[in-house]
Design a protein around this motif. Structure first.
Motif, PDB file in Angstrom:
ATOM      1  N   GLY A   1       0.822  -1.202   0.000  1.00  0.00           N
ATOM      2  CA  GLY A   1       0.000   0.000   0.000  1.00  0.00           C
ATOM      3  C   GLY A   1       0.858   1.255   0.000  1.00  0.00           C
ATOM      4  O   GLY A   1       2.087   1.191   0.029  1.00  0.00           O
ATOM      5  N   GLU A   2       0.199   2.401  -0.033  1.00  0.00           N
ATOM      6  CA  GLU A   2       0.909   3.668  -0.126  1.00  0.00           C
ATOM      7  C   GLU A   2       0.466   4.606   0.984  1.00  0.00           C
ATOM      8  O   GLU A   2      -0.583   4.427   1.598  1.00  0.00           O
ATOM      9  N   SER A   3       1.270   5.627   1.210  1.00  0.00           N
ATOM     10  CA  SER A   3       0.924   6.635   2.211  1.00  0.00           C
ATOM     11  C   SER A   3       0.511   7.904   1.496  1.00  0.00           C
ATOM     12  O   SER A   3      -0.337   7.869   0.605  1.00  0.00           O
TER      13      SER A   3
ATOM     14  N   TYR B   1       2.779   8.172   7.419  1.00  0.00           N
ATOM     15  CA  TYR B   1       3.264   7.204   6.442  1.00  0.00           C
ATOM     16  C   TYR B   1       2.360   5.973   6.332  1.00  0.00           C
ATOM     17  O   TYR B   1       2.714   4.992   5.688  1.00  0.00           O
ATOM     18  N   ASN B   2       1.206   6.034   6.980  1.00  0.00           N
ATOM     19  CA  ASN B   2       0.187   4.996   6.856  1.00  0.00           C
ATOM     20  C   ASN B   2       0.683   3.612   7.290  1.00  0.00           C
ATOM     21  O   ASN B   2       0.376   2.599   6.686  1.00  0.00           O
ATOM     22  N   LEU B   3       1.466   3.593   8.384  1.00  0.00           N
ATOM     23  CA  LEU B   3       1.892   2.315   8.935  1.00  0.00           C
ATOM     24  C   LEU B   3       0.743   1.696   9.720  1.00  0.00           C
ATOM     25  O   LEU B   3      -0.126   2.398  10.236  1.00  0.00           O
ATOM     26  N   PRO B   4       0.708   0.379   9.834  1.00  0.00           N
ATOM     27  CA  PRO B   4      -0.345  -0.265  10.630  1.00  0.00           C
ATOM     28  C   PRO B   4      -0.229   0.133  12.095  1.00  0.00           C
ATOM     29  O   PRO B   4       0.867   0.410  12.595  1.00  0.00           O
ATOM     30  N   ASP B   5      -1.356   0.160  12.782  1.00  0.00           N
ATOM     31  CA  ASP B   5      -1.369   0.560  14.196  1.00  0.00           C
ATOM     32  C   ASP B   5      -0.941  -0.627  15.062  1.00  0.00           C
ATOM     33  O   ASP B   5      -1.719  -1.188  15.832  1.00  0.00           O
ATOM     34  N   ASP B   6       0.304  -0.990  14.919  1.00  0.00           N
ATOM     35  CA  ASP B   6       0.904  -2.094  15.664  1.00  0.00           C
ATOM     36  C   ASP B   6       1.752  -1.487  16.775  1.00  0.00           C
ATOM     37  O   ASP B   6       2.901  -1.079  16.556  1.00  0.00           O
TER      38      ASP B   6
END
Length: 381
Positions: free
Chosen positions: A104-106, A150-155
């Protein structure tokens, strides 16, 4: 959210900027982190455990915004432009590497991400570098906001490994309630992560009272101080603490938290704080983070606990003079009264307590995210 703007052309995206504003809480350790086994990766010599404070009282707020016309990343703290430190640069690098490797993209296509730099505008609603864990909330907030940008997963576990490399204790601010930072054993730090213990709803009666003895920047910062403590007598104490004392205390205090056993919780918290400052005292040269006011706070708490024939309050002091008192709601009036009696604050009496109902707080949160806010941001400078 930004990754839903696929209908825009590249030219339009380039003219705009991506922006996110987030907040992150302060955490106050009851099992202290002091000393690093790896100063580059920020790997601690011992595990630690903390309570997260309510953001209504203590928090950092950070806005991150990406621009193509910036030559380098910029950082503004409390209205003043500051140098982007090496640790902050590590956070930028790690987030960008994670974004480049994810699906995916940010805010921009992957092949264009390297053309953007980020402006960071951050503020604390409490004194910075005064022993109130401003670096913990600030770096946690930075990483959390960058992750959204940067649209990283909420981990939170993954993000805690990045926040840790900005400021060790920052990883614990990823969670509300009580959380712990595991020291780990791997050389690459992959298992040195923050994990939740209980959320903010588990022990609703818990209250936190912060007594600011001095809000000025401390003479010796935590990073410098803890490395000095690795040598000589202090180093011997730290080794025993890391190998034997802390593992035992971590088990006991986690059990006390789960069982809401305040007496045990307070006893361990105070003992760990005393041991930590004893290590500082025998460091060469000695580190004196507590002052006369701090010691009077300790005497006050011990006197009331003795008079009550039971621990009604537990104190803890980080690398600074300011006392943090953990207590239950039923005993808050008693300790507020005692504090006002021992430390009359006649000039600012109305401001003495920001929030008498201060409780354990929630995790980092996203306030807003969007596009095209470049004009608003520029006006702030």
């Amino acid at each position: 959210t930004l990754h839903h703007t696929t209908n825009q052309t590249m030219a339009e995206c380039a003219k705009k900027s991506a922006s996110y504003t987030c907040t992150a809480p302060v955490n106050i350790a009851v099992i202290k982190y002091w000393g690093k086994r790896d100063t580059k990766l920020i790997l601690p010599t011992n595990s630690s455990l903390s309570g997260t404070l309510h953001q209504d009282d203590l928090r950092s707020q950070t806005t991150v915004q990406a621009f193509q016309d910036l030559e380098e990343d910029e950082f503004v703290l409390n209205g003043k432009k500051e140098v982007v430190t090496g640790r902050m640069q590590s956070c930028f690098r790690l987030v960008r590497e994670a974004a480049a490797n994810m699906e995916g993209e940010s805010f921009a296509p992957k092949d264009k991400l390297d053309t953007y730099r980020v402006r960071v505008v951050s503020e604390n609603n409490f004194p910075t570098a005064a022993g109130l864990a401003s670096s913990a909330s600030g770096l946690c907030c930075l990483v959390f906001a960058l992750a959204k940008l940067y649209n990283l997963p909420d981990d939170r576990v993954m993000l805690s490994t990045i926040a840790r490399q900005g400021s060790g204790s920052a990883c614990r601010s990823m969670y509300g309630g009580f959380s712990k930072w595991m020291k780990g054993t791997e050389d690459n730090g992959s298992d040195s992560v923050a994990l939740p213990v209980v959320d903010e709803n588990h022990w609703k009666e818990m209250r936190v009272l912060i007594l600011v003895a001095n809000d000025q920047k401390k003479a010796v910062g935590s990073t410098e101080g803890m490395q000095k403590s690795l040598e000589g007598v202090a180093g011997e104490k730290l080794k025993r603490r890391a190998d034997i004392t802390v593992p035992r205390r971590m088990q006991k205090i986690e059990k006390a938290i789960h069982e809401r056993d305040f007496d045990t919780f307070a006893r361990i918290s105070m003992k760990d704080s005393d041991d930590f400052h004893d290590v500082c005292r025998v460091t060469e040269p000695p580190l004196h983070y507590m002052n006369d006011t701090s010691r009077l706070i300790v005497r006050m708490v011990n006197a009331i606990n003795q008079e009550q024939a039971k621990r009604r309050c537990g104190y803890t002091f980080d690398a600074g003079p300011n006392g943090v008192l953990y207590l239950l709601a039923d005993h808050l009036p008693l300790f507020l009264s005692a504090t006002l009696f021992c430390f009359p604050n006649l000039e600012k009496k109305d401001d003495f307590v920001r929030n008498a109902e201060g409780v354990l707080g929630k995790e980092s949160v996203l306030l807003e995210g969007g596009e095209g806010k470049e004009e608003e941001m520029v006006k702030e400078f």
